[in-house]
Write a protein that holds these residues in place. Structure first.
Motif, mmCIF file in Angstrom:
data_model
loop_
_atom_site.group_PDB
_atom_site.id
_atom_site.type_symbol
_atom_site.label_atom_id
_atom_site.label_comp_id
_atom_site.label_asym_id
_atom_site.label_seq_id
_atom_site.Cartn_x
_atom_site.Cartn_y
_atom_site.Cartn_z
ATOM 1 N N LEU A 134 -4.763 3.411 14.715
ATOM 2 C CA LEU A 134 -3.590 3.087 15.526
ATOM 3 C C LEU A 134 -2.636 4.275 15.650
ATOM 4 O O LEU A 134 -2.084 4.525 16.722
ATOM 5 C CB LEU A 134 -2.859 1.880 14.936
ATOM 6 N N VAL A 135 -2.445 5.020 14.572
ATOM 7 C CA VAL A 135 -1.565 6.199 14.620
ATOM 8 C C VAL A 135 -2.164 7.274 15.521
ATOM 9 O O VAL A 135 -1.445 7.896 16.317
ATOM 10 C CB VAL A 135 -1.283 6.731 13.197
ATOM 11 N N GLU A 136 -3.461 7.491 15.437
ATOM 12 C CA GLU A 136 -4.094 8.473 16.326
ATOM 13 C C GLU A 136 -3.991 8.032 17.784
ATOM 14 O O GLU A 136 -3.775 8.865 18.671
ATOM 15 C CB GLU A 136 -5.547 8.703 15.915
ATOM 16 N N GLU A 137 -4.120 6.725 18.043
ATOM 17 C CA GLU A 137 -3.942 6.223 19.404
ATOM 18 C C GLU A 137 -2.512 6.461 19.878
ATOM 19 O O GLU A 137 -2.284 6.811 21.040
ATOM 20 C CB GLU A 137 -4.286 4.734 19.476
ATOM 21 N N LEU A 138 -1.547 6.278 18.983
ATOM 22 C CA LEU A 138 -0.153 6.539 19.336
ATOM 23 C C LEU A 138 0.056 8.013 19.659
ATOM 24 O O LEU A 138 0.699 8.351 20.663
ATOM 25 C CB LEU A 138 0.791 6.116 18.208
ATOM 26 N N HIS A 169 0.878 -1.172 0.000
ATOM 27 C CA HIS A 169 0.000 0.000 0.000
ATOM 28 C C HIS A 169 0.917 1.224 0.000
ATOM 29 O O HIS A 169 1.175 1.810 1.044
ATOM 30 C CB HIS A 169 -0.928 -0.011 1.224
ATOM 31 N N GLN A 170 1.413 1.565 -1.176
ATOM 32 C CA GLN A 170 2.519 2.517 -1.268
ATOM 33 C C GLN A 170 2.218 3.899 -0.709
ATOM 34 O O GLN A 170 3.063 4.491 -0.038
ATOM 35 C CB GLN A 170 3.003 2.604 -2.708
ATOM 36 N N GLN A 171 1.063 4.445 -0.978
ATOM 37 C CA GLN A 171 0.752 5.789 -0.473
ATOM 38 C C GLN A 171 0.695 5.794 1.053
ATOM 39 O O GLN A 171 1.256 6.657 1.712
ATOM 40 C CB GLN A 171 -0.570 6.302 -1.067
ATOM 41 N N GLU A 172 0.013 4.810 1.605
ATOM 42 C CA GLU A 172 -0.059 4.704 3.059
ATOM 43 C C GLU A 172 1.343 4.502 3.646
ATOM 44 O O GLU A 172 1.725 5.165 4.618
ATOM 45 C CB GLU A 172 -0.964 3.541 3.459
ATOM 46 N N GLY A 214 -3.670 16.011 9.338
ATOM 47 C CA GLY A 214 -4.562 16.067 8.177
ATOM 48 C C GLY A 214 -4.064 15.223 7.023
ATOM 49 O O GLY A 214 -4.839 14.537 6.358
ATOM 50 N N ARG A 215 -2.752 15.263 6.775
ATOM 51 C CA ARG A 215 -2.161 14.453 5.704
ATOM 52 C C ARG A 215 -2.251 12.965 6.037
ATOM 53 O O ARG A 215 -2.489 12.144 5.156
ATOM 54 C CB ARG A 215 -0.702 14.841 5.480
ATOM 55 N N LEU A 216 -2.035 12.646 7.304
ATOM 56 C CA LEU A 216 -2.176 11.247 7.702
ATOM 57 C C LEU A 216 -3.617 10.787 7.500
ATOM 58 O O LEU A 216 -3.861 9.701 6.967
ATOM 59 C CB LEU A 216 -1.747 11.054 9.155
ATOM 60 N N ARG A 217 -4.566 11.610 7.893
ATOM 61 C CA ARG A 217 -5.985 11.243 7.733
ATOM 62 C C ARG A 217 -6.355 11.067 6.266
ATOM 63 O O ARG A 217 -7.192 10.217 5.936
ATOM 64 C CB ARG A 217 -6.873 12.302 8.380
ATOM 65 N N ALA A 218 -5.737 11.827 5.402
ATOM 66 C CA ALA A 218 -6.037 11.743 3.970
ATOM 67 C C ALA A 218 -5.370 10.546 3.295
ATOM 68 O O ALA A 218 -5.820 10.128 2.221
ATOM 69 C CB ALA A 218 -5.607 13.032 3.268
ATOM 70 N N ASN A 219 -4.322 9.998 3.903
ATOM 71 C CA ASN A 219 -3.527 8.989 3.201
ATOM 72 C C ASN A 219 -3.434 7.628 3.886
ATOM 73 O O ASN A 219 -2.897 6.698 3.290
ATOM 74 C CB ASN A 219 -2.112 9.526 2.978
ATOM 75 N N LEU A 220 -3.950 7.498 5.090
ATOM 76 C CA LEU A 220 -3.901 6.208 5.781
ATOM 77 C C LEU A 220 -5.256 5.532 5.752
ATOM 78 O O LEU A 220 -6.298 6.197 5.787
ATOM 79 C CB LEU A 220 -3.466 6.389 7.239
ATOM 80 N N GLY A 221 -5.224 4.232 5.711
ATOM 81 C CA GLY A 221 -6.457 3.467 5.809
ATOM 82 C C GLY A 221 -7.047 3.584 7.204
ATOM 83 O O GLY A 221 -6.357 3.967 8.157
ATOM 84 N N GLU A 222 -8.293 3.223 7.323
ATOM 85 C CA GLU A 222 -9.026 3.405 8.583
ATOM 86 C C GLU A 222 -8.351 2.733 9.778
ATOM 87 O O GLU A 222 -8.169 3.343 10.833
ATOM 88 C CB GLU A 222 -10.448 2.868 8.411
#
Length: 123
Positions: free
Chosen positions: A69-73, A32-35, A56-64
């Motif tokens: 997990l990143v937001e929890e981190l 999943h190259q973009q993610e 915002g960029r993470l929200r636009a480019n990461l899967g749900e």
């Protein structure tokens, strides 16, 4: 939202290394190259004091699932080092190591956990 405050939230360099290893080994899937690209920008930013990626960029480019997990981190880093340890343990318990094509071609493979288990008292 800026994420430039995150490097200061770790107990020490060792803990930051654990987290970066978990991101690399268990979240960044090169299929999943973009993610993967944005996760690695985030990975880099955790060790540097400049702005490479925003929430915002993470929200636009990461899967749900990965975004959760990143937001929890991010929340854990802003809470306490103990909460970061809990995040590492939870991700290692729920996500297997990603089969990275580069590691397979080089015949090197990460193994084990990012953070060693605490010493246990003997019998």
């Amino acid at each position: 939202m800026t994420l430039t405050d995150l490097p200061a939230g770790f107990r020490d360099e060792e803990q930051r290394g654990y987290v970066r290893r978990v991101i690399h080994d268990r979240l960044a899937d090169d299929r999943h190259q973009q993610e993967c690209r944005y996760l690695m920008r985030f990975w880099w930013q955790l060790g540097m004091p400049y702005r490479e990626v925003t929430l915002g960029r993470l929200r636009a480019n990461l899967g749900e699932g990965t975004l959760r997990l990143v937001e929890e981190l991010i929340d854990a880093v802003r809470t306490s080092p103990e909460t970061i340890d809990d995040w590492v343990d939870a991700v290692e318990g729920s996500r297997s190591i990603v089969r990275d094509r580069g590691f397979e071609e080089a015949r090197t493979w990460p193994g084990g956990k990012a953070r060693p288990a605490p010493d246990r008292p003997g019998p």
